[in-house]
Design an enzyme around this catalytic site. Structure first.
Site, PDB file in Angstrom:
ATOM      1  CE  LYS A   1      -6.595  37.785 -32.490  1.00 22.61           C
ATOM      2  NZ  LYS A   1      -7.292  36.465 -33.135  1.00 22.61           N
TER       3      LYS A   1
ATOM      4  CD  GLN B   1      -7.744  36.310 -36.997  1.00 28.71           C
ATOM      5  OE1 GLN B   1      -6.848  36.443 -35.907  1.00 28.71           O
ATOM      6  NE2 GLN B   1      -8.924  36.747 -36.758  1.00 28.71           N
TER       7      GLN B   1
ATOM      8  CG  ASP C   1      -8.752  30.974 -31.445  1.00 27.62           C
ATOM      9  OD1 ASP C   1      -8.906  32.071 -30.488  1.00 27.62           O
ATOM     10  OD2 ASP C   1      -8.442  31.142 -32.607  1.00 27.62           O
TER      11      ASP C   1
END
Ligand code: NAD
Length: 299
Positions: free
Chosen positions: A55, A99, A122
């Site tokens: 990422k 994460q 997200d």
């Protein structure tokens, strides 16, 4: 004999990343704004480390301001929430990603809900999930994996899925439920299946579009799949394989690719399908967030 077209997620992602990079340069040139993505990783989970590295690398290649916060496995919830609060208030940051999975002592809901809805790239905040479910797409963030799946489906059969039957295997909040919401939004007739579904192969065999998000290697077989169906394999499973006496681990999806390729119309491979598209959609969401911060629609 294989009949299915291979949907090349890697190539699609590379093409999209190119246009995101161009739009990023324009945003900087015309408005002096550089999209900023902050990734928070807690602990040493090796798979998470790989995802976060990818990422960060992609964000940098798009021309983003990219920061990573690596926190110890035993960090307190209060410290995590304080960091999120700082990032929420940092004008150089437009997207915040924590994460998952988190170490056990941290509550996933508390952490994901602490992220500002305007920076929730997200799409895990309940407000954004609610907007997605209600079809208010203009100011929400669609979770990255389902968003990537939809782009691939649209490329195959167009944006209007009227009259199509879609079967989603898996009902997680990250993949199964949001992809079902997107398919429904696109007018598909959607069935969500899961571990308690009776006679799954029969249900799947009625689908024009199959999305598998289970976490079981090679579960979906050719005799489950209708001829010509579009098959999107979200699963990422690490399996051991012994070749010439040497044991190696490799990644495989939830779909038996070689088998299902003999009947499907189009199919995503693992690796090289949904995975690269997921990372690209994170970049797309972060760019969009920065455009919104500049008062631009970003649509
Ligand atoms: P999850 O464990 O949260 O959910 C799995 C779902 O599968 C559950 O809803 C469960 O009911 C269902 N299930 C389990 N066994 C089943 C069975 N025998 N028959 C039917 N349904 C069954 O998983 P998740 O987070 O949704 O992830 C699913 C898979 O997708 C995993 O392999 C994960 O690594 C992968 N994944 C990939 C990406 C990507 O970017 N490509 C992103 C997220 C997840």
């Amino acid at each position: 004999m294989k009949v299915a077209r291979k949907i090349d997620g890697k190539a699609k992602a590379a093409k999209l990343t190119e246009s995101i990079t161009l739009e990023t340069a324009t945003l900087l040139e015309e408005h002096g704004i550089k999209p900023g993505l902050a990734v928070v990783i807690i602990g040493e989970n090796p798979a998470s480390q790989v995802y976060v590295r990818n990422k960060k690398r992609t964000a940098e290649s798009c021309g983003f301001h990219s920061v990573q916060h690596s926190l110890a496995d035993d960090v307190s919830e209060q410290d995590v929430l304080q960091l999120i609060d700082e990032l929420n208030n940092d004008p150089a940051i437009h997207g915040i990603l924590v994460q998952l999975p988190l170490p056990e002592h941290l509550d996933e809901l508390t952490v994901t809900q602490a992220i500002s809805t305007a920076k929730d790239v997200d799409g895990f905040h309940l407000v954004n999930i609610g907007k997605l479910t209600a079809g208010h797409m203009a100011d929400t963030f669609v979770p990255c994996t389902p968003a990537g799946c939809m782009l691939m489906i649209e490329d195959e059969i167009g944006p209007d899925l009227s009259g199509k039957n879609a079967v989603v295997i898996g009902r997680s909040n990250i993949v199964g439920k949001p992809i079902a919401a997107l398919l429904l939004q696109a007018n598909a007739t959607v069935t969500i299946t899961h571990s308690r579904t009776k006679d799954l192969p029969r249900v799947v065999s009625g689908a024009d579009i199959v999305v598998a998000a289970v976490g079981r290697p090679n579960m979906v077989k050719a005799d489950w799949v209708k001829a010509g169906a579009i098959v999107i394999d979200v699963g990422i499973n690490r399996v051991e394989q012994t070749i010439d006496g040497e044991t190696k681990s490799r990644l495989t999806g939830d779909v038996d690719y070689d088998d299902v390729s003999t009947v499907a119309g189009a199919i995503t491979p693992v690796p090289g399908g949904v995975g690269p598209m997921t990372i690209t959609m994170l970049m797309a969401n972060t760019l969009r967030s920065a455009q919104r911060a500049a008062g631009l629609d970003g649509e």
